[in-house]
Scaffold this motif. Structure first.
Motif, PDB file in Angstrom:
ATOM      1  N   GLU A  62      -7.643   5.964   8.954  1.00 61.46           N
ATOM      2  CA  GLU A  62      -6.734   4.712   9.078  1.00 61.46           C
ATOM      3  C   GLU A  62      -7.231   3.878   7.777  1.00 61.46           C
ATOM      4  OE1 GLU A  62      -7.795   3.091  13.018  1.00 61.46           O
ATOM      5  OE2 GLU A  62      -7.046   4.753  13.878  1.00 61.46           O
ATOM      6  N   THR A  63      -6.011   3.039   7.284  1.00 62.91           N
ATOM      7  CA  THR A  63      -6.078   2.024   6.437  1.00 62.91           C
ATOM      8  C   THR A  63      -5.619   0.738   6.845  1.00 62.91           C
ATOM      9  OG1 THR A  63      -5.783   3.658   4.579  1.00 62.91           O
ATOM     10  CG2 THR A  63      -5.549   1.349   4.070  1.00 62.91           C
ATOM     11  N   VAL A  64      -6.357  -0.379   6.980  1.00 57.93           N
ATOM     12  CA  VAL A  64      -6.033  -1.612   7.400  1.00 57.93           C
ATOM     13  C   VAL A  64      -5.376  -2.572   6.324  1.00 57.93           C
ATOM     14  CG1 VAL A  64      -6.604  -3.720   8.574  1.00 57.93           C
ATOM     15  CG2 VAL A  64      -7.586  -1.460   9.466  1.00 57.93           C
ATOM     16  N   ILE A  65      -4.129  -3.130   6.620  1.00 57.46           N
ATOM     17  CA  ILE A  65      -3.773  -3.994   5.778  1.00 57.46           C
ATOM     18  C   ILE A  65      -3.703  -5.203   6.426  1.00 57.46           C
ATOM     19  CG2 ILE A  65      -1.515  -4.724   4.425  1.00 57.46           C
ATOM     20  CD1 ILE A  65      -0.797  -2.205   4.035  1.00 57.46           C
ATOM     21  N   ASN A  66      -4.359  -6.255   5.864  1.00 56.55           N
ATOM     22  CA  ASN A  66      -4.668  -7.621   6.619  1.00 56.55           C
ATOM     23  C   ASN A  66      -3.391  -8.505   5.816  1.00 56.55           C
ATOM     24  OD1 ASN A  66      -6.560  -8.008   8.748  1.00 56.55           O
ATOM     25  ND2 ASN A  66      -7.859  -7.293   7.147  1.00 56.55           N
ATOM     26  N   GLY A  67      -2.761  -9.348   6.539  1.00 58.03           N
ATOM     27  CA  GLY A  67      -1.557 -10.085   5.939  1.00 58.03           C
ATOM     28  C   GLY A  67      -0.407  -9.600   5.532  1.00 58.03           C
ATOM     29  N   ALA A  68       0.233 -10.467   4.868  1.00 54.17           N
ATOM     30  CA  ALA A  68       1.466  -9.999   4.167  1.00 54.17           C
ATOM     31  C   ALA A  68       1.338  -9.589   2.836  1.00 54.17           C
ATOM     32  CB  ALA A  68       2.766 -11.100   4.296  1.00 54.17           C
ATOM     33  N   GLN A  69       0.840  -8.413   2.776  1.00 58.34           N
ATOM     34  CA  GLN A  69       0.804  -7.981   1.308  1.00 58.34           C
ATOM     35  C   GLN A  69       1.901  -7.620   0.839  1.00 58.34           C
ATOM     36  OE1 GLN A  69      -2.339  -7.633  -0.273  1.00 58.34           O
ATOM     37  NE2 GLN A  69      -3.201  -8.710   1.567  1.00 58.34           N
ATOM     38  N   PRO A  70       2.137  -7.484  -0.509  1.00 58.56           N
ATOM     39  CA  PRO A  70       3.475  -7.200  -1.071  1.00 58.56           C
ATOM     40  C   PRO A  70       3.767  -5.716  -1.242  1.00 58.56           C
ATOM     41  CG  PRO A  70       1.376  -7.908  -2.860  1.00 58.56           C
ATOM     42  CD  PRO A  70       0.981  -7.982  -1.522  1.00 58.56           C
ATOM     43  N   TYR A  71       5.119  -5.601  -1.293  1.00 54.12           N
ATOM     44  CA  TYR A  71       5.406  -4.172  -1.334  1.00 54.12           C
ATOM     45  C   TYR A  71       4.639  -3.174  -2.027  1.00 54.12           C
ATOM     46  CZ  TYR A  71       8.322  -0.279  -2.258  1.00 54.12           C
ATOM     47  OH  TYR A  71       8.742   1.022  -2.243  1.00 54.12           O
ATOM     48  N   ASP A  72       4.325  -3.363  -3.181  1.00 51.03           N
ATOM     49  CA  ASP A  72       3.433  -2.449  -4.097  1.00 51.03           C
ATOM     50  C   ASP A  72       2.351  -2.140  -3.588  1.00 51.03           C
ATOM     51  OD1 ASP A  72       5.583  -2.647  -6.021  1.00 51.03           O
ATOM     52  OD2 ASP A  72       4.583  -4.063  -7.446  1.00 51.03           O
ATOM     53  N   VAL A  73       1.616  -3.074  -2.927  1.00 55.71           N
ATOM     54  CA  VAL A  73       0.283  -2.763  -2.001  1.00 55.71           C
ATOM     55  C   VAL A  73       0.645  -1.801  -1.079  1.00 55.71           C
ATOM     56  CG1 VAL A  73      -1.524  -3.907  -0.905  1.00 55.71           C
ATOM     57  CG2 VAL A  73      -0.745  -4.726  -2.883  1.00 55.71           C
ATOM     58  N   VAL A  74       1.491  -2.024  -0.262  1.00 52.95           N
ATOM     59  CA  VAL A  74       1.944  -1.363   1.044  1.00 52.95           C
ATOM     60  C   VAL A  74       2.483   0.108   0.501  1.00 52.95           C
ATOM     61  CG1 VAL A  74       3.295  -1.095   3.195  1.00 52.95           C
ATOM     62  CG2 VAL A  74       2.388  -3.174   2.416  1.00 52.95           C
ATOM     63  N   LYS A  75       3.102   0.082  -0.425  1.00 59.02           N
ATOM     64  CA  LYS A  75       3.558   1.582  -1.117  1.00 59.02           C
ATOM     65  C   LYS A  75       2.300   2.403  -1.570  1.00 59.02           C
ATOM     66  CE  LYS A  75       6.418   3.577  -4.456  1.00 59.02           C
ATOM     67  NZ  LYS A  75       7.580   3.556  -5.632  1.00 59.02           N
ATOM     68  N   GLN A  76       1.674   1.480  -2.259  1.00 59.31           N
ATOM     69  CA  GLN A  76       0.521   2.553  -2.513  1.00 59.31           C
ATOM     70  C   GLN A  76      -0.498   2.912  -1.369  1.00 59.31           C
ATOM     71  OE1 GLN A  76      -0.574   3.375  -5.944  1.00 59.31           O
ATOM     72  NE2 GLN A  76      -1.824   4.797  -4.603  1.00 59.31           N
ATOM     73  N   ALA A  77      -0.591   2.146  -0.354  1.00 63.60           N
ATOM     74  CA  ALA A  77      -1.476   2.600   0.726  1.00 63.60           C
ATOM     75  C   ALA A  77      -0.557   3.766   1.412  1.00 63.60           C
ATOM     76  CB  ALA A  77      -1.458   1.403   1.774  1.00 63.60           C
ATOM     77  N   VAL A  78       0.678   3.698   1.404  1.00 63.63           N
ATOM     78  CA  VAL A  78       1.550   4.785   2.078  1.00 63.63           C
ATOM     79  C   VAL A  78       1.300   5.919   1.158  1.00 63.63           C
ATOM     80  CG1 VAL A  78       4.047   5.512   2.461  1.00 63.63           C
ATOM     81  CG2 VAL A  78       3.046   3.407   3.421  1.00 63.63           C
ATOM     82  N   GLU A  79       1.799   5.798  -0.093  1.00 63.27           N
ATOM     83  CA  GLU A  79       1.358   7.038  -0.995  1.00 63.27           C
ATOM     84  C   GLU A  79       0.214   7.873  -0.871  1.00 63.27           C
ATOM     85  OE1 GLU A  79       3.578   8.724  -3.165  1.00 63.27           O
ATOM     86  OE2 GLU A  79       5.164   7.436  -2.842  1.00 63.27           O
ATOM     87  N   THR A  80      -1.104   7.107  -0.785  1.00 63.69           N
ATOM     88  CA  THR A  80      -2.600   7.529  -0.470  1.00 63.69           C
ATOM     89  C   THR A  80      -2.319   8.196   0.791  1.00 63.69           C
ATOM     90  OG1 THR A  80      -3.156   5.640  -1.864  1.00 63.69           O
ATOM     91  CG2 THR A  80      -4.903   7.017  -0.413  1.00 63.69           C
ATOM     92  N   ALA A  81      -1.971   7.721   1.825  1.00 66.20           N
ATOM     93  CA  ALA A  81      -1.774   8.359   3.264  1.00 66.20           C
ATOM     94  C   ALA A  81      -1.145   9.511   3.196  1.00 66.20           C
ATOM     95  CB  ALA A  81      -1.245   7.261   4.146  1.00 66.20           C
ATOM     96  N   LEU A  82      -0.085   9.542   2.471  1.00 66.34           N
ATOM     97  CA  LEU A  82       0.715  10.815   2.226  1.00 66.34           C
ATOM     98  C   LEU A  82      -0.120  11.910   1.868  1.00 66.34           C
ATOM     99  CD1 LEU A  82       4.252   9.570   1.594  1.00 66.34           C
ATOM    100  CD2 LEU A  82       3.709  10.775   3.657  1.00 66.34           C
ATOM    101  N   LEU A  83      -0.853  11.620   0.779  1.00 59.64           N
ATOM    102  CA  LEU A  83      -1.658  12.823   0.134  1.00 59.64           C
ATOM    103  C   LEU A  83      -2.925  13.304   1.048  1.00 59.64           C
ATOM    104  CD1 LEU A  83      -2.014  11.076  -3.235  1.00 59.64           C
ATOM    105  CD2 LEU A  83      -0.587  13.100  -2.503  1.00 59.64           C
ATOM    106  N   GLN A  84      -3.183  12.704   2.255  1.00 60.23           N
ATOM    107  CA  GLN A  84      -4.298  12.767   3.072  1.00 60.23           C
ATOM    108  C   GLN A  84      -3.865  13.997   4.191  1.00 60.23           C
ATOM    109  OE1 GLN A  84      -7.095  10.104   3.664  1.00 60.23           O
ATOM    110  NE2 GLN A  84      -6.564   8.935   1.734  1.00 60.23           N
ATOM    111  N   LYS A  85      -4.010  15.203   3.922  1.00 58.22           N
ATOM    112  CA  LYS A  85      -3.569  16.301   4.757  1.00 58.22           C
ATOM    113  C   LYS A  85      -4.687  16.764   5.595  1.00 58.22           C
ATOM    114  CE  LYS A  85       0.725  16.376   3.263  1.00 58.22           C
ATOM    115  NZ  LYS A  85       1.847  16.166   3.653  1.00 58.22           N
TER     116      LYS A  85
END
Length: 178
Positions: free
Chosen positions: A155-178
């Motif tokens: 799990e990765t927590v995002i606090n607050g209204a982070q910008p698109y690039d931050v969320v995209k990076q978190a999603v990309e990182t999560a997609l690599l974690q198999k």
């Protein structure tokens, strides 16, 4: 874990699940809603990401937020998942008052009389309270509070209204974690 009561945009069986605890009257949540809709435009069509919306009205800051949260639950019960997401998007688009909710529900395809009966009955008040308790248990202290769950359960927590690039990076990182 996801339940049948959750509001899910995208593939419920997606590799990555994003659970957002949000307040419909929070200006930061409004900004983050646009970010999440862009994430879903980018990752949703392939079925890689599921966005789960859960209620976290901050009563002390936004006195109408709990009623609006209950309204979204009524729209979901009466009109289904698509109506829920349409209604939610409309709430985030502008400064809506409690008097506007019936009209907005009708615009989302829900019978206005049935909606008002549902809202007046407080039928979904407990659902909202349960979401608030789940948010607090997850560590949320403000909104939006978002948890990204990777395929391996990390799990990765995002606090607050982070910008698109931050969320995209978190999603990309999560997609690599198999």
């Amino acid at each position: 874990p996801l339940s049948a009561d959750d509001h899910v945009l995208g593939n419920p069986n997606a590799e990555v699940t994003i659970i957002e605890f949000s307040d419909t009257d929070c200006p930061f949540c409004k900004t983050f809603d646009a970010t999440m809709r862009q994430i879903m435009d980018d990752y949703g069509p392939e079925g890689n990401v599921a966005w789960v919306y859960r209620q976290f009205p901050l009563d002390s800051l936004h006195p109408d937020a709990r009623a609006k949260a209950e309204a979204t639950e009524c729209v979901a019960a009466l009109g289904g998942n698509a109506a829920f997401w349409e209604f939610l998007g409309t709430l985030f688009e502008g400064p809506e008052t409690l008097a506007d909710l019936g009209t907005l529900a009708a615009a989302a395809g829900v019978d206005q009389t049935a909606f008002q009966t549902c809202l007046d009955s407080k039928q979904y008040a407990e659902n909202v309270t349960e979401d608030v308790a789940a948010a607090m248990k997850a560590g949320a202290r403000g909104t939006p509070y978002t948890v990204i769950i990777a395929p391996n359960g990390e799990e990765t927590v995002i606090n607050g209204a982070q910008p698109y690039d931050v969320v995209k990076q978190a999603v990309e990182t999560a997609l690599l974690q198999k």
